[in-house]
Each structure stands twice: as structure tokens, then as C-alpha cells.
Design an enzyme around this catalytic site. Structure first.
Site, PDB file in Angstrom:
ATOM      1  N   CYS A   1     -46.947 -32.679  31.896  1.00  0.00           N
ATOM      2  CA  CYS A   1     -45.685 -33.348  31.554  1.00  0.00           C
ATOM      3  C   CYS A   1     -44.875 -33.584  32.829  1.00  0.00           C
ATOM      4  CB  CYS A   1     -44.873 -32.499  30.582  1.00  0.00           C
ATOM      5  SG  CYS A   1     -45.683 -32.156  29.009  1.00  0.00           S
TER       6      CYS A   1
ATOM      7  N   HIS B   1     -42.325 -36.388  34.686  1.00  0.00           N
ATOM      8  CA  HIS B   1     -40.938 -36.040  34.329  1.00  0.00           C
ATOM      9  C   HIS B   1     -40.354 -34.909  35.169  1.00  0.00           C
ATOM     10  CE1 HIS B   1     -40.763 -38.669  30.829  1.00  0.00           C
ATOM     11  NE2 HIS B   1     -41.949 -38.220  30.451  1.00  0.00           N
TER      12      HIS B   1
ATOM     13  N   CYS C   1     -46.801 -38.622  23.933  1.00  0.00           N
ATOM     14  CA  CYS C   1     -46.922 -38.272  25.352  1.00  0.00           C
ATOM     15  C   CYS C   1     -48.283 -37.634  25.643  1.00  0.00           C
ATOM     16  CB  CYS C   1     -45.809 -37.303  25.749  1.00  0.00           C
ATOM     17  SG  CYS C   1     -44.191 -38.077  25.939  1.00  0.00           S
TER      18      CYS C   1
ATOM     19  N   ARG D   1     -42.828 -37.999  19.315  1.00  0.00           N
ATOM     20  CA  ARG D   1     -42.636 -38.320  20.723  1.00  0.00           C
ATOM     21  C   ARG D   1     -43.546 -37.475  21.604  1.00  0.00           C
ATOM     22  NH1 ARG D   1     -41.923 -42.085  24.057  1.00  0.00           N
ATOM     23  NH2 ARG D   1     -43.954 -41.195  24.428  1.00  0.00           N
TER      24      ARG D   1
END
Length: 273
Positions: A182, A186, A234, A230
Site C-alpha cells: 500500500c 501512498h 486497491c 475500496r
């Protein structure tokens, strides 16, 4: 007026209007190509249709027990919906586990209304263009009851702190064929993928910009999408194995994000690309 002159004047009007809009929005429009779309919609968020249906489903006696969700305890007491979404995930003693809103909702639909868990979770998300699922519209309704409420995902008991720690570890864990985490997308400011700005989810500002707005009406999907969806999307884009709805991993990641977002104000369902 001839058709040609009408088209010319109309086209000129559109160009001037768009130029005015871009000039007014400035840097925001440059950073977010959907900002003008949101501005034109104003208060007319299509998510409100899902909210209205969700309210009806919440209050209507249903299931084998012919009961409404008025007895559902979301952490603030049975039947209390206002402000509850902003304080989830949290630990629930009756399940001895940390639960996000969507897993707690399923729990209530099973224990209060008598629905079968497997049937509820078999297809929690609607297909594009199809009727929204009960879980989606119920989530949209509950989220509206926390609009303006300060995000306060608790870390008071050991289980909540452990969930946050696992979520943080998952956020930075690299895996899959592209060795993605992730954090790959991000963990820094001013990153983009295609037209989309990627929030930095390692700090409060970026985490709030994400957590505050989900569930959201996804413009590209034409539907309300939830936080579980969501995260699942991802994971799909990272080419990792499917993230199971309501899994420990999904709850831990939401806990990690929610704790970082504490202090922000809920504004969901919002509009998202």
C-alpha cells in the site's frame, strides 16, 4: 437564428463557461479534473438515492426474525446510529473482536434479523450498472448519520491497539508479482496514477482526506462504493489475491487508516472519481 449560428453561440458559451470555471477553481481544478463535475452537481449527490433507500431498509422489519435494525448496537448503544460510523472500527465484547462498520452491520443482520451470513457476504458489492446491494445502501445511510462528526476510532483496549499494529504492518508489507505494498503508492506527497492524485496515507492529513469521504459515490462506477470495496479494489490493482470481505486483514487496514484520520470530520458519502 440558423442552426449554424445557434451552434456557434452555444459552443462559445460552453467555452467561456468552462474557462470561467477553471479560472475560478485554479489549482484545485488542475489537481483534480473531477472538481468541476462536483461543482456542477452541487448539493445533488447521486449517493442520496442510496441513502434514502438505505434508511428505508434500516427501519423496515425484515428477515426470518421480522425485525428492523433498530436494535443494532454499533458501539454507542442499541439503536444509536448518529455518530457511530465515525468511531469504527472498534472492539465489541459480544464478539470479542474489532469490527469495522460493514462487518458489524452483517453481524446485526444475522443476530437481529436472522439472515444467513454466507448469503449476505457472498456478493457484498453490486456489479456496475446493477441495483445496489443492501449492504451498500445501509452503509451509505449510516455514514450520513455521522456527517460533521469528529473521527474518533478508539485505541483504548489491547485488541484495538493490536488491530492498528497489524494494519500498519500490512500497509508497508510488499508482496505479489510486482512487489507492491500500500505504501508503494501512498507514502509520499504529490504522487499520481493516471489523472488521480494519490493521498499520502502515512500522516493525518492524507488519512483524513481518504477516511472522511468513504463510502463514496464513485463517478466512474456510477454507484456508491464502501470502504471494504475500496480496499478490495486497491488489492486487485496490486495483483494480490482477493481481499475477503470482512477479513481480519481488511478490518486491520481500516483501523490503521481510521486511527491516523482521528480529528477529521466525516463527510460521507462524498463524490469520488
Amino acid at each position: 437564428m440558423t442552426p449554424r449560428s445557434w451552434l456557434a453561440r452555444t459552443g462559445a458559451f460552453i467555452v467561456v463557461t468552462l474557462a470561467s470555471t477553471v479560472g475560478h477553481r485554479g489549482a484545485e481544478a488542475a489537481d483534480d479534473p473531477f472538481s468541476s463535475y462536483r461543482q456542477m452537481l452541487g448539493e445533488d449527490n447521486p449517493a442520496e438515492l442510496a441513502v434514502a433507500r438505505g434508511e428505508e431498509v434500516w427501519k423496515t422489519p425484515r428477515g426470518p426474525s421480522n425485525a428492523s435494525l433498530a436494535g443494532c448496537d454499533l458501539g454507542l448503544g442499541p439503536g444509536v446510529v448518529s455518530g457511530a460510523y465515525a468511531s469504527l472500527p472498534r472492539y465489541f465484547a459480544d464478539t470479542d473482536s474489532v469490527m469495522d462498520f460493514e462487518t458489524r452491520l452483517v453481524h446485526c443482520m444475522v443476530t437481529v434479523q436472522g439472515f444467513a451470513r454466507d448469503e449476505l457476504t457472498a456478493k457484498p458489492f453490486s456489479e456496475r450498472g446493477a441495483r445496489q446491494t443492501d449492504l451498500e445502501v445501509l452503509t451509505a445511510y449510516a455514514a450520513t448519520q455521522s456527517r460533521g462528526t469528529t473521527i474518533d476510532v478508539p485505541q483504548q483496549v489491547r485488541q484495538e491497539r493490536e488491530s492498528y499494529a497489524r494494519g500498519r504492518a500490512l500497509f508497508y508489507r510488499r508482496a505479489g508479482p510486482y512487489d507492491f505494498a500500500c505504501a508503494t503508492c501512498h507514502s509520499a506527497d504529490h504522487r499520481r496514477i493516471r489523472l488521480q492524485e494519490l493521498p499520502n496515507l502515512t500522516g493525518a492529513e492524507g488519512a483524513r482526506s481518504a477516511f472522511e469521504h468513504w463510502p463514496a459515490y464513485r463517478i466512474s462506477q456510477g454507484a456508491v462504493r464502501t470502504m471494504q470495496w475500496r480496499l478490495s479494489d486497491c488489492v486487485r490493482q496490486q495483483r494480490l489475491p482477493e481481499l475477503v470481505f470482512g477479513s481480519q486483514a481488511s478490518i486491520d487496514l481500516i483501523t490503521y487508516l481510521g486511527v491516523l484520520a482521528r480529528g477529521g470530520a466525516m463527510d460521507a458519502p462524498s463524490l469520488r472519481r
